[in-house]
Design a protein around this motif. Structure first.
Motif, mmCIF file in Angstrom:
data_model
loop_
_atom_site.group_PDB
_atom_site.id
_atom_site.type_symbol
_atom_site.label_atom_id
_atom_site.label_comp_id
_atom_site.label_asym_id
_atom_site.label_seq_id
_atom_site.Cartn_x
_atom_site.Cartn_y
_atom_site.Cartn_z
ATOM 1 N N GLY A 33 49.945 95.844 41.630
ATOM 2 C CA GLY A 33 50.878 96.855 41.031
ATOM 3 C C GLY A 33 49.713 97.408 39.685
ATOM 4 N N GLU A 34 49.437 96.370 39.000
ATOM 5 C CA GLU A 34 48.980 96.760 37.730
ATOM 6 C C GLU A 34 47.234 96.986 37.773
ATOM 7 O OE1 GLU A 34 49.072 92.979 35.716
ATOM 8 O OE2 GLU A 34 51.162 93.355 34.828
ATOM 9 N N ASP A 35 46.868 96.534 39.060
ATOM 10 C CA ASP A 35 45.471 97.102 39.164
ATOM 11 C C ASP A 35 45.331 98.236 40.053
ATOM 12 O OD1 ASP A 35 42.557 96.357 40.003
ATOM 13 O OD2 ASP A 35 43.182 96.305 41.910
ATOM 14 N N LEU A 36 46.601 98.299 40.719
ATOM 15 C CA LEU A 36 46.548 100.079 41.320
ATOM 16 C C LEU A 36 46.771 101.280 40.066
ATOM 17 C CD1 LEU A 36 49.064 99.464 44.212
ATOM 18 C CD2 LEU A 36 46.577 100.021 44.376
ATOM 19 N N VAL A 37 47.542 100.531 38.985
ATOM 20 C CA VAL A 37 48.129 101.652 37.985
ATOM 21 C C VAL A 37 46.637 101.830 37.252
ATOM 22 C CG1 VAL A 37 49.334 101.698 35.590
ATOM 23 C CG2 VAL A 37 50.294 101.018 37.739
ATOM 24 N N ARG A 38 45.952 100.617 36.858
ATOM 25 C CA ARG A 38 44.518 100.638 36.099
ATOM 26 C C ARG A 38 43.791 101.571 36.883
ATOM 27 N NH1 ARG A 38 39.935 98.737 37.055
ATOM 28 N NH2 ARG A 38 40.899 97.066 38.474
ATOM 29 N N ARG A 39 43.426 101.607 38.048
ATOM 30 C CA ARG A 39 42.711 102.356 39.141
ATOM 31 C C ARG A 39 42.839 103.843 39.038
ATOM 32 N NH1 ARG A 39 41.132 98.725 44.369
ATOM 33 N NH2 ARG A 39 39.975 100.387 44.612
ATOM 34 N N TYR A 40 44.262 104.173 39.189
ATOM 35 C CA TYR A 40 44.927 105.313 39.436
ATOM 36 C C TYR A 40 44.800 106.101 38.000
ATOM 37 C CZ TYR A 40 47.830 109.354 40.439
ATOM 38 O OH TYR A 40 48.705 110.600 40.666
ATOM 39 N N THR A 41 44.944 105.467 36.899
ATOM 40 C CA THR A 41 44.946 106.251 35.635
ATOM 41 C C THR A 41 43.429 106.591 35.192
ATOM 42 O OG1 THR A 41 45.270 103.982 34.610
ATOM 43 C CG2 THR A 41 47.156 105.457 34.526
ATOM 44 N N ALA A 42 42.421 105.783 35.865
ATOM 45 C CA ALA A 42 41.048 106.071 35.663
ATOM 46 C C ALA A 42 40.519 107.022 36.765
ATOM 47 C CB ALA A 42 40.420 104.600 36.082
ATOM 48 N N ASP A 43 41.537 107.839 37.161
ATOM 49 C CA ASP A 43 41.187 109.072 38.060
ATOM 50 C C ASP A 43 40.697 108.493 39.396
ATOM 51 O OD1 ASP A 43 41.834 110.735 36.164
ATOM 52 O OD2 ASP A 43 39.749 111.092 35.435
ATOM 53 N N GLU A 44 41.177 107.337 40.068
ATOM 54 C CA GLU A 44 40.973 107.175 41.510
ATOM 55 C C GLU A 44 42.083 107.882 42.185
ATOM 56 O OE1 GLU A 44 39.535 103.398 44.117
ATOM 57 O OE2 GLU A 44 39.480 103.289 42.065
ATOM 58 N N TYR A 45 41.978 108.318 43.578
ATOM 59 C CA TYR A 45 42.832 109.170 43.941
ATOM 60 C C TYR A 45 43.686 108.014 44.887
ATOM 61 C CZ TYR A 45 40.200 113.129 43.501
ATOM 62 O OH TYR A 45 39.465 114.192 42.911
#
Length: 88
Positions: A33-45
């Motif tokens: 979940g932390e990895d997903l949050v990091r990637r999503y907040t870095a503008d990944e869809y």
């Protein structure tokens, strides 16, 4: 009789389910979940995250919601500069 649900078969003993079908729990789920949050907040869809991780769109969406992420609106940025907005 048509329409009956098919029974799911258990995987052969000694095999592990794929990452797409395996349940996440505890520290593994938190780290994922932390990895997903990091990637999503870095503008990944979300769809790109789903494709990259082998998980469903719904699973990724739910993980982000559980983490308290403010989800972006659909369709990306629709902002116009001041000159365009005053013209019409």
């Amino acid at each position: 009789m048509r329409g009956l649900l098919r029974q799911q078969r258990a995987p052969p003993s000694g095999t592990r389910p794929s990452s797409a079908t395996r349940r996440s729990a505890g520290d593994e789920r938190r780290a994922f979940g932390e990895d997903l949050v990091r990637r999503y907040t870095a503008d990944e869809y979300i769809r790109a995250l789903a494709a990259a991780t082998g998980r469903s769109y719904g699973f990724i969406h739910q993980m982000l919601v559980e983490a308290g992420v403010q989800l972006r609106r659909r369709g990306g940025s629709r902002r116009r500069n001041a000159a365009q907005s005053s013209e019409g």
